[in-house]
Design a protein around this motif. Structure first.
Motif, PDB file in Angstrom:
ATOM      1  N   ALA A 172      45.135  45.961  41.168  1.00 18.30           N
ATOM      2  CA  ALA A 172      43.834  45.574  40.620  1.00 18.30           C
ATOM      3  C   ALA A 172      42.764  45.550  41.713  1.00 18.30           C
ATOM      4  CB  ALA A 172      43.939  44.208  39.945  1.00 18.30           C
ATOM      5  N   GLY A 173      43.172  45.820  42.946  1.00 22.06           N
ATOM      6  CA  GLY A 173      42.211  45.828  44.046  1.00 22.06           C
ATOM      7  C   GLY A 173      41.774  44.442  44.474  1.00 22.06           C
ATOM      8  N   LEU A 174      42.491  43.426  44.028  1.00 18.24           N
ATOM      9  CA  LEU A 174      42.070  42.054  44.329  1.00 18.24           C
ATOM     10  C   LEU A 174      42.541  41.589  45.699  1.00 18.24           C
ATOM     11  CD1 LEU A 174      42.603  40.475  40.805  1.00 18.24           C
ATOM     12  CD2 LEU A 174      40.428  40.859  41.972  1.00 18.24           C
ATOM     13  N   ILE A 175      43.642  42.128  46.157  1.00 13.28           N
ATOM     14  CA  ILE A 175      44.114  41.747  47.496  1.00 13.28           C
ATOM     15  C   ILE A 175      44.643  42.977  48.234  1.00 13.28           C
ATOM     16  CG2 ILE A 175      44.822  39.448  46.741  1.00 13.28           C
ATOM     17  CD1 ILE A 175      47.749  40.464  46.908  1.00 13.28           C
ATOM     18  N   VAL A 176      44.652  42.847  49.542  1.00 16.48           N
ATOM     19  CA  VAL A 176      45.376  43.783  50.398  1.00 16.48           C
ATOM     20  C   VAL A 176      46.343  42.928  51.194  1.00 16.48           C
ATOM     21  CG1 VAL A 176      45.193  45.493  52.231  1.00 16.48           C
ATOM     22  CG2 VAL A 176      43.339  45.240  50.563  1.00 16.48           C
ATOM     23  N   LEU A 177      47.609  43.250  51.089  1.00 13.94           N
ATOM     24  CA  LEU A 177      48.599  42.406  51.757  1.00 13.94           C
ATOM     25  C   LEU A 177      49.557  43.299  52.518  1.00 13.94           C
ATOM     26  CD1 LEU A 177      49.764  39.608  52.202  1.00 13.94           C
ATOM     27  CD2 LEU A 177      50.998  39.811  50.051  1.00 13.94           C
ATOM     28  N   LYS A 178      49.442  43.213  53.839  1.00  8.98           N
ATOM     29  CA  LYS A 178      50.296  44.047  54.694  1.00  8.98           C
ATOM     30  C   LYS A 178      50.979  43.119  55.665  1.00  8.98           C
ATOM     31  CE  LYS A 178      48.274  48.615  55.175  1.00  8.98           C
ATOM     32  NZ  LYS A 178      47.097  49.158  55.844  1.00  8.98           N
ATOM     33  N   GLY A 179      52.295  43.058  55.567  1.00 13.32           N
ATOM     34  CA  GLY A 179      53.007  42.145  56.441  1.00 13.32           C
ATOM     35  C   GLY A 179      52.522  40.736  56.184  1.00 13.32           C
ATOM     36  N   LYS A 180      52.098  40.078  57.217  1.00 17.08           N
ATOM     37  CA  LYS A 180      51.658  38.698  57.062  1.00 17.08           C
ATOM     38  C   LYS A 180      50.146  38.587  57.027  1.00 17.08           C
ATOM     39  CE  LYS A 180      55.866  37.231  57.114  1.00 17.08           C
ATOM     40  NZ  LYS A 180      56.453  37.431  55.778  1.00 17.08           N
ATOM     41  N   GLN A 181      49.479  39.717  56.857  1.00 20.15           N
ATOM     42  CA  GLN A 181      48.017  39.738  56.883  1.00 20.15           C
ATOM     43  C   GLN A 181      47.476  39.900  55.469  1.00 20.15           C
ATOM     44  OE1 GLN A 181      46.367  39.296  59.617  1.00 20.15           O
ATOM     45  NE2 GLN A 181      44.265  39.946  59.216  1.00 20.15           N
ATOM     46  N   LEU A 182      46.718  38.905  55.023  1.00 15.79           N
ATOM     47  CA  LEU A 182      46.124  38.970  53.691  1.00 15.79           C
ATOM     48  C   LEU A 182      44.643  39.266  53.801  1.00 15.79           C
ATOM     49  CD1 LEU A 182      46.069  38.371  50.565  1.00 15.79           C
ATOM     50  CD2 LEU A 182      45.558  36.011  51.194  1.00 15.79           C
ATOM     51  N   THR A 183      44.169  40.223  53.003  1.00 20.82           N
ATOM     52  CA  THR A 183      42.736  40.475  52.915  1.00 20.82           C
ATOM     53  C   THR A 183      42.291  40.339  51.467  1.00 20.82           C
ATOM     54  OG1 THR A 183      42.875  42.024  54.769  1.00 20.82           O
ATOM     55  CG2 THR A 183      40.889  42.129  53.403  1.00 20.82           C
ATOM     56  N   ILE A 184      41.217  39.650  51.272  1.00 24.80           N
ATOM     57  CA  ILE A 184      40.649  39.481  49.930  1.00 24.80           C
ATOM     58  C   ILE A 184      39.283  40.127  49.941  1.00 24.80           C
ATOM     59  CG2 ILE A 184      39.954  37.822  48.164  1.00 24.80           C
ATOM     60  CD1 ILE A 184      41.907  35.825  49.395  1.00 24.80           C
ATOM     61  N   PRO A 185      39.220  41.387  49.510  1.00 24.69           N
ATOM     62  CA  PRO A 185      37.965  42.141  49.647  1.00 24.69           C
ATOM     63  C   PRO A 185      36.814  41.473  48.914  1.00 24.69           C
ATOM     64  CG  PRO A 185      39.744  43.533  48.793  1.00 24.69           C
ATOM     65  CD  PRO A 185      40.267  42.147  48.826  1.00 24.69           C
ATOM     66  N   ASP A 186      37.110  40.883  47.754  1.00 24.99           N
ATOM     67  CA  ASP A 186      36.049  40.289  46.948  1.00 24.99           C
ATOM     68  C   ASP A 186      36.543  38.952  46.408  1.00 24.99           C
ATOM     69  OD1 ASP A 186      34.165  39.535  45.120  1.00 24.99           O
ATOM     70  OD2 ASP A 186      34.099  41.445  44.049  1.00 24.99           O
ATOM     71  N   LEU A 187      36.225  37.900  47.151  1.00 27.65           N
ATOM     72  CA  LEU A 187      36.755  36.585  46.803  1.00 27.65           C
ATOM     73  C   LEU A 187      36.294  36.147  45.419  1.00 27.65           C
ATOM     74  CD1 LEU A 187      38.462  34.187  47.716  1.00 27.65           C
ATOM     75  CD2 LEU A 187      36.466  33.242  48.866  1.00 27.65           C
ATOM     76  N   ASP A 188      35.069  36.492  45.063  1.00 26.86           N
ATOM     77  CA  ASP A 188      34.556  36.098  43.756  1.00 26.86           C
ATOM     78  C   ASP A 188      35.360  36.743  42.636  1.00 26.86           C
ATOM     79  OD1 ASP A 188      32.670  34.207  44.182  1.00 26.86           O
ATOM     80  OD2 ASP A 188      31.026  35.624  44.474  1.00 26.86           O
ATOM     81  N   ALA A 189      35.759  37.984  42.855  1.00 23.79           N
ATOM     82  CA  ALA A 189      36.557  38.667  41.843  1.00 23.79           C
ATOM     83  C   ALA A 189      37.905  37.968  41.673  1.00 23.79           C
ATOM     84  CB  ALA A 189      36.764  40.128  42.239  1.00 23.79           C
ATOM     85  N   LEU A 190      38.505  37.608  42.793  1.00 22.73           N
ATOM     86  CA  LEU A 190      39.802  36.917  42.730  1.00 22.73           C
ATOM     87  C   LEU A 190      39.646  35.554  42.071  1.00 22.73           C
ATOM     88  CD1 LEU A 190      42.783  37.222  43.529  1.00 22.73           C
ATOM     89  CD2 LEU A 190      42.255  36.043  45.659  1.00 22.73           C
TER      90      LEU A 190
END
Lengths: 251, 251
Positions: B208-226
């Motif tokens: 859904a494009g809400l998170i990027v999760l690689k290993g132990k690194q979390l990225t939330i490109p659009d916090l409002d969307a999440l």
DNA sequence: CGGTCATTTGAAATCGTTCAAAAGGAGTGG
DNA sequence: CCACTCCTTTTGAACGATTTCAAATGACCG
């Protein structure tokens, strides 16, 4: 025999710690102010409101709950006679959840000032209220476990065990029985189950002989059996307090 | 730049209330004692133990958890840097749950006596710790709601929102990213889901494009969307404190 | 390079939900 | 006291979300 407004609260606190005669009198005095009567489903305070005063449940049951935007409701705690809503909640600016009554209920209101005075003047009360607060937190954690790990059968059993024991602590059980002034829908909103499934699970509990539930009257013929079924460990209620220890640590 | 042991704690508390220079110094002094290093999966304290001292997380993550007799585990809280384990827990005789670290972690130990002294001598700190304690309770209630009402997708989204915002409050995010030193199994024990389902649900969140999760690194490109996906309402974190109000009410 | 642990994927089984409707109970007014 | 209404409880059947079991793949560490 219910003597004063604070009698259930005092009884509960004394499970944990000794209270001096002055402590008890101070609690009674604090609780002797205004009493408000609520009808079923009325709210005591709503999410977003600024906490006004401390509310002490005298009769009847209330609950903490939260509504989601789409109408789902979670009941996050039951408030029984002797329970206080938010001895210190007025540190916060606004409620993050609502409190509503389930049955008709009588609630004593204690002003913020009075509450602060009570705590300052009586270290024993302060300590007892700390304990009460910590137990409330522990209950909340246990509910997390209940919802996260247990299946429908264990979940309901566990809830009923807890409620019965808490009612015992304030003298609201008669032998193996107590009141359960809660609909199956409300049990569902508490345990995260649909009303239908609550109904079927209660039927299972009945069939297993673990409970007798007629109207609002709950009987638990063999509490140990229900405890086992629920894997209920009462340690989180901390009723093994140091009430019997010769002297208290200050808090 | 992390200056002292208490810096994350101070940063968090200042979201809510002003702390005087003396308050901060007192916190630093209190936290400057013994530091213990834990390796992944080590326990800080176990269910049944008597609380010894207050533990302040410096680095790494820990969690409160409870094991059921049959091996099921519920993680009931995450403890992040700046979080304190049980500022007042020593009122109780024994732990009703365990605390274990998830990653390697450094923990400062503050003795009970020191903690009591700190609270007594500094009303501002006392009040700030009250707030912290009330927020912790509110988080626990929110988790109850999360487990009771939300489905897998919302549940994980909600948890990730909360963690990100809490990490922000202690300066542990970099832009839209943060560390998430937690396995999918641990996420499962937190959200009451099986590991397999956590995995599939994370995949959904990714798709859904809400998170990027690689290993132990979390990225939330659009916090409002999440936030929207999770129906996340941050009011329970009470970050809208009165830090900016001219004077504080005493507690 | 092998070993261990974490993640990913598939397919079948299960628990709980949803929808729909009937039956039971309590209160109210005629 | 009956008729009516509203609310809660109960039951049936189909559907769906999540679990379980099993195995493959990937990542990290010494």
């Amino acid at each position: 025999m219910v003597s004063g407004h604070a009698s259930r609260l005092i009884r509960k606190l004394e499970q944990f710690t000794r209270l001096s005669a002055e402590d008890k009198e101070a609690l009674e005095t604090a609780a002797s102010g205004h009493v408000r009567q609520y009808r079923p489903r009325e709210d005591v305070i709503r999410e977003g409101d600024r906490p006004r005063q401390v509310n002490l449940i005298l009769d009847g049951w209330a609950c903490r709950y939260k509504m989601l935007e789409d109408g789902r409701r979670q009941i996050m705690a039951f408030l029984l006679p002797g329970d206080m809503c938010d001895a210190r909640m007025f540190v916060l600016r606004q409620m993050d959840h609502s409190i509503g009554v389930l049955s008709t209920a009588r609630v004593a209101e204690i002003s913020k000032e009075r509450m602060l005075g009570l705590i300052e003047a009586h270290p024993g009360i302060s300590r007892a209220l700390w304990w009460d607060c910590l137990v409330e937190e522990a209950i909340q954690r246990e509910w997390t476990t209940n919802l996260g790990q247990r299946d429908a059968f264990e979940r309901l059993s566990h809830l009923l065990c807890e409620l019965f024991i808490r009612l015992q602590a304030v003298g609201l059980t008669q032998g193996h029985s107590c009141e359960l002034p809660v609909t199956q829908e409300e049990l569902g909103d508490t345990t995260g189950m649909s009303t239908v499934h609550v109904n079927r699970t209660l039927a299972e509990l009945r069939d297993a002989g673990l409970i007798v539930l007629k109207g609002k009257q709950l009987t638990i013929p063999d509490l140990d059996a229900l405890r086992t079924a629920a894997m209920f460990n009462p340690n989180y209620l901390h009723l093994d307090g140091d009430a019997r220890e010769p002297h208290a640590r200050d808090a």
